[in-house]
Design a protein around this motif. Structure first.
Motif, PDB file in Angstrom:
ATOM      1  N   VAL A  24       0.778  -1.158   0.040  1.00 31.23           N
ATOM      2  CA  VAL A  24       0.042   0.035   0.117  1.00 31.23           C
ATOM      3  C   VAL A  24       0.812   1.099   0.231  1.00 31.23           C
ATOM      4  O   VAL A  24       1.654   1.577   0.850  1.00 31.23           O
ATOM      5  CB  VAL A  24      -0.926  -0.137   1.276  1.00 31.23           C
ATOM      6  N   LEU A  25       0.760   2.375  -0.944  1.00 28.72           N
ATOM      7  CA  LEU A  25       1.741   3.078  -1.042  1.00 28.72           C
ATOM      8  C   LEU A  25       1.494   4.436  -0.652  1.00 28.72           C
ATOM      9  O   LEU A  25       2.243   5.411  -0.447  1.00 28.72           O
ATOM     10  CB  LEU A  25       1.942   3.221  -2.809  1.00 28.72           C
ATOM     11  N   SER A  26       0.047   4.832  -0.293  1.00 30.39           N
ATOM     12  CA  SER A  26      -0.251   6.126   0.357  1.00 30.39           C
ATOM     13  C   SER A  26      -1.443   5.897   1.050  1.00 30.39           C
ATOM     14  O   SER A  26      -1.928   4.949   1.102  1.00 30.39           O
ATOM     15  CB  SER A  26      -0.395   6.937  -0.786  1.00 30.39           C
ATOM     16  N   LEU A  27      -1.599   6.952   1.982  1.00 29.23           N
ATOM     17  CA  LEU A  27      -2.936   6.937   2.678  1.00 29.23           C
ATOM     18  C   LEU A  27      -4.050   6.815   2.242  1.00 29.23           C
ATOM     19  O   LEU A  27      -4.736   6.039   2.386  1.00 29.23           O
ATOM     20  CB  LEU A  27      -2.815   8.019   3.542  1.00 29.23           C
ATOM     21  N   PRO A  28      -4.488   7.478   1.029  1.00 25.69           N
ATOM     22  CA  PRO A  28      -5.608   7.496   0.130  1.00 25.69           C
ATOM     23  C   PRO A  28      -5.692   5.908  -0.423  1.00 25.69           C
ATOM     24  O   PRO A  28      -6.987   5.493  -0.172  1.00 25.69           O
ATOM     25  CB  PRO A  28      -5.698   8.556  -1.063  1.00 25.69           C
ATOM     26  N   GLU A  29      -4.791   5.481  -0.751  1.00 27.61           N
ATOM     27  CA  GLU A  29      -4.928   4.216  -1.247  1.00 27.61           C
ATOM     28  C   GLU A  29      -5.041   3.109  -0.103  1.00 27.61           C
ATOM     29  O   GLU A  29      -5.926   2.088  -0.528  1.00 27.61           O
ATOM     30  CB  GLU A  29      -3.367   3.693  -1.982  1.00 27.61           C
ATOM     31  N   ALA A  30      -4.603   3.395   0.874  1.00 22.86           N
ATOM     32  CA  ALA A  30      -4.814   2.261   2.081  1.00 22.86           C
ATOM     33  C   ALA A  30      -6.344   2.653   2.420  1.00 22.86           C
ATOM     34  O   ALA A  30      -6.932   1.396   2.674  1.00 22.86           O
ATOM     35  CB  ALA A  30      -3.946   2.815   3.338  1.00 22.86           C
TER      36      ALA A  30
END
Length: 267
Positions: A24-30
């Motif tokens: 998971v590469l970013s907070l929005p993606e998470a």
């Protein structure tokens, strides 16, 4: 958004740390991935990898097993973020504390009840009240504060699992500290149905105000650990010394990944 099925990570995209892929590469993606899995009624766990966890991955087989079962793994530690960028992948630092409020916002919108596990009764009551007021539609289905010597395979853990199951929660925020929270979350994958377990460290204490998180500027420049150590050097000094000691080996083990990724990109 990432494919939410385990085993479908792209090796060229993800940094692997001691066999654990940060997928998971970013907070929005998470947030998007976790909410999607919760809406599907999946069982899953979420871990946030930092240097202290790297130390424990080398020392504890139960911790390694718990991490390998995690559906989603984010990069918590700043050195791990730096390594990912050398690999050619821009990973944003995403901690357990970062996840709670945006997930509660989306849980309220999507009718996903939550459960709070860890800390103490007063902290949980304050956190539940603040989150419920802050996010329209959010249902805190239950809370439970186990004792300080919580064992993920004890009778107390059985009680916690029964309470989570009975609450109907779709997301459970587990604030027990590593490695207990990760090991407990992995156990829950076999004993709950349709619940995502998120390992979040001291996040509930931050929301309740019983602990103070580092200033945002300190977080952004990767010095949150230094701020915490200066506030509690006796407890955290030895931990961070162990963390620093694993960095050279971590870099050495990552060099082949970086080389291969660069060669693929050059080709």
């Amino acid at each position: 958004m990432l494919d939410t099925q385990p085993g479908h990570n792209l090796a060229a995209r993800n940094l692997t740390v001691d066999g654990i892929a940060i997928n998971v590469l970013s907070l929005p993606e998470a947030v998007a991935s976790i909410v999607s899995a919760a809406r599907n009624g999946d069982n899953f766990s979420v871990c946030t990898l930092n240097l202290d966890h790297v130390v424990q991955l080398q020392q504890r087989s139960d911790f390694r097993a718990a991490y390998r079962r995690a559906r989603f793994v984010t990069a918590d530690g700043f050195p791990i973020v730096v390594l990912s960028r050398l690999l050619g992948t821009r990973i944003e630092r995403t901690t357990g504390a970062d996840l709670v409020e945006p997930l509660c916002r989306e849980a309220g919108k999507n009718g996903l009840p939550i459960f709070l596990l860890g800390s103490d009764d007063r902290t949980l009551a304050t956190t539940a009240s603040r989150l419920s007021k802050r996010f329209l539609g959010l249902k805190v289905a239950g809370t439970y504060a186990p004792g300080s010597n919580f064992d993920p395979y004890s009778n107390e853990a059985d009680i916690a699992i029964d309470k989570i199951r009975a609450s109907g929660a779709r997301l459970c925020f587990v604030a027990l500290g590593a490695p207990r929270q990760e090991v407990f979350a992995a156990r829950c994958l076999d004993e709950l149905d349709g619940t995502g377990l998120l390992c979040i460290g001291a996040a509930l204490d931050f929301i309740a105000g019983t602990q103070t998180r580092a200033p945002s500027l300190t977080q952004k420049v990767g010095l949150e650990w230094a701020w915490r150590m200066l506030r509690n050097p006796r407890r955290l000094g030895p931990r961070y010394a162990r963390c620093m000691a694993v960095v050279p080996g971590l870099v050495a083990r990552t060099i082949p990944q970086i080389y291969n990724a660069r060669m693929r990109k050059a080709a």
